[in-house]
Design an enzyme around this catalytic site. Structure first.
Site, PDB file in Angstrom:
ATOM      1  N   CYS A 111       0.820  -1.230   0.000  1.00 40.08           N
ATOM      2  CA  CYS A 111       0.000   0.000   0.000  1.00 40.08           C
ATOM      3  C   CYS A 111       0.846   1.268   0.000  1.00 40.08           C
ATOM      4  O   CYS A 111       0.342   2.347  -0.292  1.00 40.08           O
ATOM      5  CB  CYS A 111      -0.938  -0.009   1.193  1.00 40.08           C
ATOM      6  SG  CYS A 111      -1.887  -1.512   1.335  1.00 40.08           S
ATOM      7  N   HIS A 247      -3.679   6.881   2.804  1.00 39.19           N
ATOM      8  CA  HIS A 247      -4.066   5.572   2.270  1.00 39.19           C
ATOM      9  C   HIS A 247      -5.434   5.181   2.828  1.00 39.19           C
ATOM     10  O   HIS A 247      -5.678   5.284   4.035  1.00 39.19           O
ATOM     11  CB  HIS A 247      -2.993   4.539   2.663  1.00 39.19           C
ATOM     12  CG  HIS A 247      -3.407   3.132   2.407  1.00 39.19           C
ATOM     13  ND1 HIS A 247      -4.000   2.741   1.224  1.00 39.19           N
ATOM     14  CD2 HIS A 247      -3.337   2.017   3.187  1.00 39.19           C
ATOM     15  CE1 HIS A 247      -4.261   1.444   1.290  1.00 39.19           C
ATOM     16  NE2 HIS A 247      -3.879   0.989   2.463  1.00 39.19           N
ATOM     17  N   ASN A 277     -10.388  -0.831   0.125  1.00 40.18           N
ATOM     18  CA  ASN A 277      -8.932  -0.657   0.185  1.00 40.18           C
ATOM     19  C   ASN A 277      -8.317  -1.210  -1.104  1.00 40.18           C
ATOM     20  O   ASN A 277      -8.288  -2.416  -1.315  1.00 40.18           O
ATOM     21  CB  ASN A 277      -8.394  -1.395   1.409  1.00 40.18           C
ATOM     22  CG  ASN A 277      -6.887  -1.272   1.560  1.00 40.18           C
ATOM     23  OD1 ASN A 277      -6.194  -0.861   0.637  1.00 40.18           O
ATOM     24  ND2 ASN A 277      -6.378  -1.653   2.713  1.00 40.18           N
TER      25      ASN A 277
HETATM   26  O1  UT7 Z   1      -3.779  -1.640   3.565  1.00 44.20           O
HETATM   27  C1  UT7 Z   1      -3.601  -2.697   4.445  1.00 44.20           C
HETATM   28  C2  UT7 Z   1      -3.824  -2.277   5.777  1.00 44.20           C
HETATM   29  N1  UT7 Z   1      -4.828  -3.019   6.479  1.00 44.20           N
HETATM   30  C3  UT7 Z   1      -5.524  -2.406   7.435  1.00 44.20           C
HETATM   31  O2  UT7 Z   1      -5.412  -1.218   7.627  1.00 44.20           O
HETATM   32  C4  UT7 Z   1      -6.428  -3.214   8.308  1.00 44.20           C
HETATM   33  C5  UT7 Z   1      -6.322  -2.736   9.735  1.00 44.20           C
HETATM   34  N2  UT7 Z   1      -7.259  -3.405  10.590  1.00 44.20           N
HETATM   35  C6  UT7 Z   1      -8.591  -3.176  10.545  1.00 44.20           C
HETATM   36  O3  UT7 Z   1      -9.047  -2.375   9.737  1.00 44.20           O
HETATM   37  C7  UT7 Z   1      -9.477  -3.861  11.544  1.00 44.20           C
HETATM   38  O4  UT7 Z   1      -8.681  -4.559  12.473  1.00 44.20           O
HETATM   39  C8  UT7 Z   1     -10.486  -4.847  10.889  1.00 44.20           C
HETATM   40  C9  UT7 Z   1     -11.527  -4.050  10.107  1.00 44.20           C
HETATM   41  C10 UT7 Z   1      -9.767  -5.806   9.974  1.00 44.20           C
HETATM   42  C11 UT7 Z   1     -11.206  -5.646  11.958  1.00 44.20           C
HETATM   43  O5  UT7 Z   1     -11.808  -4.796  12.896  1.00 44.20           O
HETATM   44  P1  UT7 Z   1     -11.695  -5.129  14.460  1.00 44.20           P
HETATM   45  O6  UT7 Z   1     -12.492  -4.110  15.165  1.00 44.20           O
HETATM   46  O7  UT7 Z   1     -10.232  -5.231  14.791  1.00 44.20           O
HETATM   47  O8  UT7 Z   1     -12.437  -6.516  14.560  1.00 44.20           O
HETATM   48  P2  UT7 Z   1     -11.870  -7.919  15.063  1.00 44.20           P
HETATM   49  O9  UT7 Z   1     -10.922  -8.492  14.084  1.00 44.20           O
HETATM   50  O10 UT7 Z   1     -11.423  -7.756  16.477  1.00 44.20           O
HETATM   51  O11 UT7 Z   1     -13.180  -8.815  15.055  1.00 44.20           O
HETATM   52  C12 UT7 Z   1     -14.299  -8.530  15.897  1.00 44.20           C
HETATM   53  C13 UT7 Z   1     -15.377  -9.573  15.670  1.00 44.20           C
HETATM   54  C14 UT7 Z   1     -14.865 -10.996  15.767  1.00 44.20           C
HETATM   55  O12 UT7 Z   1     -15.881 -11.759  16.419  1.00 44.20           O
HETATM   56  P3  UT7 Z   1     -15.738 -12.124  17.964  1.00 44.20           P
HETATM   57  O13 UT7 Z   1     -14.461 -12.895  18.091  1.00 44.20           O
HETATM   58  O14 UT7 Z   1     -15.697 -10.813  18.691  1.00 44.20           O
HETATM   59  O15 UT7 Z   1     -16.985 -12.899  18.226  1.00 44.20           O
HETATM   60  C15 UT7 Z   1     -14.757 -11.455  14.334  1.00 44.20           C
HETATM   61  O16 UT7 Z   1     -14.933 -12.850  14.186  1.00 44.20           O
HETATM   62  O17 UT7 Z   1     -15.925  -9.450  14.365  1.00 44.20           O
HETATM   63  C16 UT7 Z   1     -15.922 -10.719  13.701  1.00 44.20           C
HETATM   64  N3  UT7 Z   1     -15.743 -10.493  12.270  1.00 44.20           N
HETATM   65  C17 UT7 Z   1     -16.756 -10.274  11.422  1.00 44.20           C
HETATM   66  N4  UT7 Z   1     -18.102 -10.214  11.605  1.00 44.20           N
HETATM   67  C18 UT7 Z   1     -18.862  -9.945  10.525  1.00 44.20           C
HETATM   68  C19 UT7 Z   1     -14.583 -10.450  11.570  1.00 44.20           C
HETATM   69  N5  UT7 Z   1     -14.829 -10.176  10.296  1.00 44.20           N
HETATM   70  C20 UT7 Z   1     -16.176 -10.061  10.166  1.00 44.20           C
HETATM   71  C21 UT7 Z   1     -17.023  -9.777   9.085  1.00 44.20           C
HETATM   72  N6  UT7 Z   1     -18.361  -9.735   9.318  1.00 44.20           N
HETATM   73  N7  UT7 Z   1     -16.575  -9.541   7.833  1.00 44.20           N
END
Ligand code: UT7
Length: 320
Positions: A111, A247, A277
């Site tokens: 990125c 970004h 993204n």
């Molecule tokens: O250019 C590359 C750079 N990449 C980035 O900038 C990504 C940086 N990270 C992020 O943007 C965030 O960490 C994410 C958007 C990827 C995730 O957000 P989060 O608030 O960190 O969520 P999490 O991974 O902690 O997941 C929370 C919950 C989990 O369920 P439990 O364990 O709390 O029951 C996941 O299983 O959300 C669940 N989950 C989903 N639910 C519905 C994960 N993905 C999904 C989904 N739909 N697509």
């Protein structure tokens, strides 16, 4: 002399995939994706490859610059999803554009790739080696997603953006590039496994893996650090900066950066809602959008900053 951005262009594939579309093929929903990332829809390429999209964005940037392809000295295609291992996508773009006088190569910095690209072209211009350069960020990330991994695949998308740089008195004032290979495993897409006739293994491609929380923590710290560093180097005050073009990875990352920098969120244009993204393409697509909306005036100071796999990061202070 420095490199001045004299033209921008972008291209995204026609096919729109909404969050509701994704909820039909995996356990996700519109509310989760919007709340956690700010994304509502994204473009996915049906047939077009990275080089084709790159050439379309580049053609528009050249037109915007009023420059013909044969005036280009150098073409850099920043991408992590090139169509082939070789020849480089940049060489295919060179052929498609008819940029017969340009050196051309691909750049792999995920990125941060577009930022690395403009830093390199700017350095060539500052050194008096080249006069005109083209930097493209283009990706077909849809082909390296594991479409059963809902935590990652809902975020990434396809598209291309480009900028033409020309030697001038003012333009790109400062750039920085950085990398930390120790953190490489938090965001990766392993390439071909080592397979050959001796070990009997068949080459295989991997898919993208991301530890979202780790990348998130890294980004909210690194973006403001980059901005502070570039301002300190240039002696410019943050209040003089008209736009922060970051970004487009996650709306919450951009909002956190704005808070840390104590700057109004209105100075941070965003289009993640519409395009998701697009990695190396996200900054040039956004730059092109705000350029063609008339939001950039000659002399405006803008900061461009990004981060990505590697891990890598980069920033630039640009006078428009
Ligand atoms: O250019 C590359 C750079 N990449 C980035 O900038 C990504 C940086 N990270 C992020 O943007 C965030 O960490 C994410 C958007 C990827 C995730 O957000 P989060 O608030 O960190 O969520 P999490 O991974 O902690 O997941 C929370 C919950 C989990 O369920 P439990 O364990 O709390 O029951 C996941 O299983 O959300 C669940 N989950 C989903 N639910 C519905 C994960 N993905 C999904 C989904 N739909 N697509």
């Amino acid at each position: 002399m420095v490199g001045r951005i004299v033209g921008t262009g972008s291209y995204v594939p026609e096919h729109v995939v909404t969050n509701d579309d994704l909820s039909k093929i995996m356990d996700t929903n519109d509310e989760w994706i919007r709340d956690r990332s700010g994304i509502a829809e994204r473009r996915i390429s049906m047939d077009e490859g990275t080089s084709q999209m790159a050439a379309k964005a580049a053609g528009k940037a050249l037109e915007d610059a009023g420059m013909s392809a044969d005036e280009l000295d150098i073409i850099i295609l920043a991408t992590s999803t090139q169509d082939n291992l070789f020849p480089a996508g940049a060489c295919e773009v060179q052929e498609m554009l008819g940029a017969v006088n340009a050196a051309a190569f691909d750049l792999s910095a995920a990125c941060s790739g577009f930022l690395f690209g403009i830093s390199i072209v700017n350095a060539f211009i500052q050194a008096g080696i080249y006069q005109n350069g083209l930097v493209i960020g283009a990706e077909t990330l849809s082909k390296v997603m594991d479409w059963s991994d809902r935590s990652t695949c809902v975020l990434f998308a396809d598209g291309a953006g480009a900028a033409v740089l020309k030697a001038d008195e003012t333009g790109i004032r400062h750039t920085l590039m950085g990398a930390d290979g120790k953190k490489g495993s938090v965001l990766s897409c392993v390439g071909r496994t080592n397979g050959n006739f001796l070990n009997g293994r068949t080459p295989e491609f991997g898919y993208t893996y991301m530890d979202g929380r780790e990348v998130f923590k890294f980004a909210v710290k690194k973006i403001p650090e980059c901005v502070d560093e570039i301002l300190e180097e240039s002696g410019e005050s943050i209040d003089e900066v008209r736009w922060f073009v970051l970004h487009q990875a996650n709306r919450r990352i951009i909002e956190a950066a704005a808070r840390r920098l104590k700057q109004p969120i209105e100075k941070f244009p965003m289009n993640i809602e519409t395009y998701g993204n697009t990695s190396s393409a996200s900054i040039p697509i956004l730059l092109d959008e705000i350029n063609h909306k008339g939001m950039l005036k000659r002399g405006d100071k803008i900061i461009i900053a990004g981060f990505g796999a590697g891990l890598t990061w980069g920033a630039a202070l640009v006078e428009w």
